[in-house]
Design a protein around this motif. Structure first.
Motif, mmCIF file in Angstrom:
data_model
loop_
_atom_site.group_PDB
_atom_site.id
_atom_site.type_symbol
_atom_site.label_atom_id
_atom_site.label_comp_id
_atom_site.label_asym_id
_atom_site.label_seq_id
_atom_site.Cartn_x
_atom_site.Cartn_y
_atom_site.Cartn_z
ATOM 1 N N TYR A 180 0.851 -1.197 0.000
ATOM 2 C CA TYR A 180 0.000 0.000 0.000
ATOM 3 C C TYR A 180 0.885 1.243 0.000
ATOM 4 O O TYR A 180 1.991 1.233 0.558
ATOM 5 C CB TYR A 180 -0.882 0.043 1.259
ATOM 6 C CG TYR A 180 -1.837 -1.113 1.401
ATOM 7 C CD1 TYR A 180 -3.144 -1.035 0.942
ATOM 8 C CD2 TYR A 180 -1.433 -2.297 2.021
ATOM 9 C CE1 TYR A 180 -4.027 -2.098 1.088
ATOM 10 C CE2 TYR A 180 -2.312 -3.370 2.173
ATOM 11 C CZ TYR A 180 -3.599 -3.265 1.699
ATOM 12 O OH TYR A 180 -4.467 -4.318 1.849
ATOM 13 N N PRO A 181 0.397 2.334 -0.612
ATOM 14 C CA PRO A 181 1.154 3.591 -0.503
ATOM 15 C C PRO A 181 1.044 4.150 0.911
ATOM 16 O O PRO A 181 -0.017 4.051 1.543
ATOM 17 C CB PRO A 181 0.458 4.507 -1.519
ATOM 18 C CG PRO A 181 -0.932 3.952 -1.640
ATOM 19 C CD PRO A 181 -0.814 2.466 -1.441
ATOM 20 N N LEU A 182 2.132 4.693 1.412
ATOM 21 C CA LEU A 182 2.076 5.323 2.727
ATOM 22 C C LEU A 182 1.078 6.480 2.713
ATOM 23 O O LEU A 182 0.957 7.181 1.705
ATOM 24 C CB LEU A 182 3.451 5.845 3.123
ATOM 25 C CG LEU A 182 4.446 4.801 3.649
ATOM 26 C CD1 LEU A 182 5.853 5.376 3.662
ATOM 27 C CD2 LEU A 182 4.049 4.332 5.034
ATOM 28 N N PRO A 183 0.352 6.691 3.794
ATOM 29 C CA PRO A 183 -0.605 7.812 3.849
ATOM 30 C C PRO A 183 0.105 9.144 3.654
ATOM 31 O O PRO A 183 1.316 9.261 3.886
ATOM 32 C CB PRO A 183 -1.191 7.694 5.264
ATOM 33 C CG PRO A 183 -0.949 6.289 5.684
ATOM 34 C CD PRO A 183 0.337 5.883 5.024
ATOM 35 N N GLU A 184 -0.649 10.140 3.257
ATOM 36 C CA GLU A 184 -0.074 11.462 3.055
ATOM 37 C C GLU A 184 0.538 11.992 4.341
ATOM 38 O O GLU A 184 0.060 11.723 5.437
ATOM 39 C CB GLU A 184 -1.150 12.436 2.560
ATOM 40 C CG GLU A 184 -1.603 12.191 1.133
ATOM 41 C CD GLU A 184 -2.554 13.282 0.646
ATOM 42 O OE1 GLU A 184 -2.598 14.357 1.284
ATOM 43 O OE2 GLU A 184 -3.233 13.059 -0.365
ATOM 44 N N GLN A 185 1.597 12.765 4.177
ATOM 45 C CA GLN A 185 2.280 13.363 5.317
ATOM 46 C C GLN A 185 1.330 14.269 6.105
ATOM 47 O O GLN A 185 0.613 15.086 5.532
ATOM 48 C CB GLN A 185 3.470 14.168 4.808
ATOM 49 C CG GLN A 185 4.213 14.959 5.867
ATOM 50 C CD GLN A 185 5.372 15.708 5.259
ATOM 51 O OE1 GLN A 185 6.401 15.126 4.934
ATOM 52 N NE2 GLN A 185 5.213 17.011 5.068
ATOM 53 N N LEU A 186 1.334 14.106 7.412
ATOM 54 C CA LEU A 186 0.511 14.954 8.269
ATOM 55 C C LEU A 186 1.150 16.332 8.409
ATOM 56 O O LEU A 186 2.370 16.454 8.532
ATOM 57 C CB LEU A 186 0.365 14.320 9.653
ATOM 58 C CG LEU A 186 -0.272 12.931 9.717
ATOM 59 C CD1 LEU A 186 -0.077 12.330 11.104
ATOM 60 C CD2 LEU A 186 -1.749 13.014 9.375
ATOM 61 N N LYS A 187 0.321 17.357 8.409
ATOM 62 C CA LYS A 187 0.841 18.709 8.605
ATOM 63 C C LYS A 187 1.257 18.908 10.060
ATOM 64 O O LYS A 187 0.615 18.424 10.987
ATOM 65 C CB LYS A 187 -0.218 19.743 8.212
ATOM 66 C CG LYS A 187 -0.525 19.768 6.712
ATOM 67 C CD LYS A 187 -1.535 20.856 6.376
ATOM 68 C CE LYS A 187 -1.805 20.885 4.870
ATOM 69 N NZ LYS A 187 -2.809 21.930 4.513
ATOM 70 N N ASN A 188 2.363 19.650 10.235
ATOM 71 C CA ASN A 188 2.883 19.958 11.560
ATOM 72 C C ASN A 188 3.093 18.684 12.380
ATOM 73 O O ASN A 188 2.716 18.598 13.542
ATOM 74 C CB ASN A 188 1.949 20.921 12.306
ATOM 75 C CG ASN A 188 2.685 21.691 13.389
ATOM 76 O OD1 ASN A 188 3.877 21.974 13.252
ATOM 77 N ND2 ASN A 188 1.984 22.019 14.457
ATOM 78 N N SER A 189 3.690 17.700 11.758
ATOM 79 C CA SER A 189 3.930 16.400 12.389
ATOM 80 C C SER A 189 5.430 16.139 12.472
ATOM 81 O O SER A 189 6.253 16.850 11.877
ATOM 82 C CB SER A 189 3.286 15.294 11.561
ATOM 83 O OG SER A 189 3.922 15.199 10.294
ATOM 84 N N TRP A 190 5.805 15.073 13.190
ATOM 85 C CA TRP A 190 7.208 14.689 13.242
ATOM 86 C C TRP A 190 7.717 14.257 11.873
ATOM 87 O O TRP A 190 8.868 14.515 11.518
ATOM 88 C CB TRP A 190 7.430 13.595 14.280
ATOM 89 C CG TRP A 190 7.673 14.157 15.641
ATOM 90 C CD1 TRP A 190 6.919 14.012 16.767
ATOM 91 C CD2 TRP A 190 8.771 15.005 16.016
ATOM 92 N NE1 TRP A 190 7.464 14.722 17.811
ATOM 93 C CE2 TRP A 190 8.605 15.339 17.380
ATOM 94 C CE3 TRP A 190 9.869 15.526 15.330
ATOM 95 C CZ2 TRP A 190 9.501 16.156 18.069
ATOM 96 C CZ3 TRP A 190 10.768 16.351 16.019
ATOM 97 C CH2 TRP A 190 10.581 16.644 17.364
ATOM 98 N N GLU A 191 6.866 13.592 11.092
ATOM 99 C CA GLU A 191 7.291 13.196 9.754
ATOM 100 C C GLU A 191 7.663 14.426 8.920
ATOM 101 O O GLU A 191 8.658 14.418 8.186
ATOM 102 C CB GLU A 191 6.185 12.391 9.060
ATOM 103 C CG GLU A 191 5.980 11.002 9.632
ATOM 104 C CD GLU A 191 5.150 10.999 10.914
ATOM 105 O OE1 GLU A 191 5.088 9.941 11.563
ATOM 106 O OE2 GLU A 191 4.567 12.045 11.260
#
Length: 420
Positions: free
Chosen positions: A335-346
């Motif tokens: 599966y594709p990784l979920p979209e990057q969360l805003k203002n997150s550690w990622e």
């Protein structure tokens, strides 16, 4: 004036980032098969880890190829140069004990891996690592021990007890009864992948309570006479039955992470050897993150001799199974990784100029690691709109939850062994 205040705060928040100081940081390249470029980096990372008694090597998803590869490379260095002799997986003790026998024989290691280990570990990367351990053990007297600390399967721990036949008829009858309880508990776990199955919780609690009391009795009568493997198998069974036993007393405070930490302590103290753990970030963590965090319990016991290392990524693919329970025969898809969360550690970790790096929080003076941001952790199931909220943490400070982190900007799904 009020508008200016909000604007100033927005600028301050958006400017939180990394300084040019790279103390405690090691950069590396992918793929990890490029040993020429990564040998020095792996050594530098292991140098940060060499003096600990237990190292928890976490994974931000249960299905990432690169997480398996880099943890394997670090483990090889720790084994070769730093006297680590136990590699334990988030899988059942009894199953891992049989896998350990297979590693130290000439049987088909792929078949053994599929037979004895939870499906999340049935990957080409882990198979390659176990082949390396097999080769190491053939050339060294002080062999690496493969072990496990989860209680998702109990049957083979009961089989270990039954292999000991020098305690007489009463022992044989008691262990046969323990085996029946273990088989039933395993069946109840595995059948939950069948949508038509309805779990009888009263039966689970009754069976587990009876199993727990039997293992306590066996321990009191025979525990001191057992060899270490049998003793650990008995302790594993006791811990595996403990949660339903406590539920019979209306005590729901005994968690899976507590149980796993207790098993790790038993294994490490029993062998008195330095130990590497392969488990999810949420389990190795020093504080509860989505789950209870066995790392916190290990920290209470081992203090600064325990090191929790997280792994994280932001783009690419991951492997997962649609089954609700991780067993030995799950089928995995990419599966594709979920979209990057805003203002997150990622987002913060991915903003660095270097794409792949390790940071030791104990020696780094980067202030950002003491800031609180949300983070995404994936288990063995795919993320769906209905389950996404269970993958996102509350804002957390990385340097309070872990001792270090490995960040790999782009990763790929783990390569699972064929189901043939």
């Amino acid at each position: 004036m009020l508008k200016k205040y909000f604007l100033l705060n927005l600028i301050l928040i958006s400017s939180i980032g990394f300084s040019q100081n790279t103390k405690g940081e090691v950069q590396f390249q992918t793929p990890f098969t490029d040993h020429a470029n990564n040998t020095k980096a792996i050594k530098k990372i292991s140098d940060h880890l060499q003096d600990y008694v237990i190292i928890g090597l976490g994974e931000g998803t249960h299905g990432t190829k690169e997480f398996n590869e880099i943890r394997s490379e670090i483990s090889k260095q720790l084994i070769n140069k730093n006297n680590f002799r136990i590699v334990a997986f988030e899988s059942s003790y009894g199953d891992a004990a049989f896998l350990n026998e297979a590693v130290n024989s000439d049987v088909d290691l792929k078949a053994a891996l599929k037979k004895y280990m939870t499906s999340i570990w049935q990957t080409k990367e882990i198979h390659t690592f176990l082949e390396w351990i097999r080769g190491y053990n053939k050339n060294h007297k002080d062999k690496v021990i493969i072990s496990g600390f989860d209680t998702d399967a109990l049957m083979r721990s009961a089989e270990i007890l039954k292999k000991t036949d020098n305690f007489g008829k009463d022992y044989s009858e008691m262990t046969a009864e323990i085996q029946k309880k273990a088989v039933l508990q395993d069946e109840m776990w595995e059948k939950q992948n069948d949508q038509s199955f309805r779990l009888d919780m009263k039966a689970v609690i009754k069976n587990g309570t009876e199993g727990y009391l039997l293992t306590k009795k066996a321990d009191s009568l025979y525990g001191k006479k057992m060899d270490l493997n049998s003793k650990l198998a008995l302790q594993h069974l006791e811990l595996g039955f403990k949660i339903p036993y406590e539920a019979s007393k209306k005590n729901y405070d005994v968690s899976r992470d507590f149980i796993m930490a207790e098993m790790i302590k038993n294994i490490q103290s029993g062998y008195n050897k330095k130990m590497i753990l392969f488990a999810h970030d949420g389990h190795v963590a020093l504080k509860p993150i989505l789950v209870d965090g066995m790392g916190g319990y290990l920290k209470e016991k081992y203090g600064n001799q325990y090191y929790a290392l997280a792994t994280s990524t932001v783009s690419g693919t991951y492997s997962a199974t649609a089954d609700p329970r991780a067993v030995k025969n799950n089928k995995y898809s990419s599966y594709p990784l979920p979209e990057q969360l805003k203002n997150s550690w990622e987002e913060k970790l991915g903003s660095k100029k270097s794409e792949n790096y390790f940071v030791d929080f104990r020696s780094s003076n980067e202030e950002i690691y003491g800031k609180a941001f949300k983070m995404r952790l994936l288990g063995y199931n795919p993320v769906t709109p209905a389950t996404e909220k269970f993958t996102i943490t509350e804002p957390l400070k990385l340097n309070e939850c872990f001792d270090g982190i490995i960040f790999i900007k782009h990763t790929n799904a783990a390569e699972h062994l064929s189901t043939d």
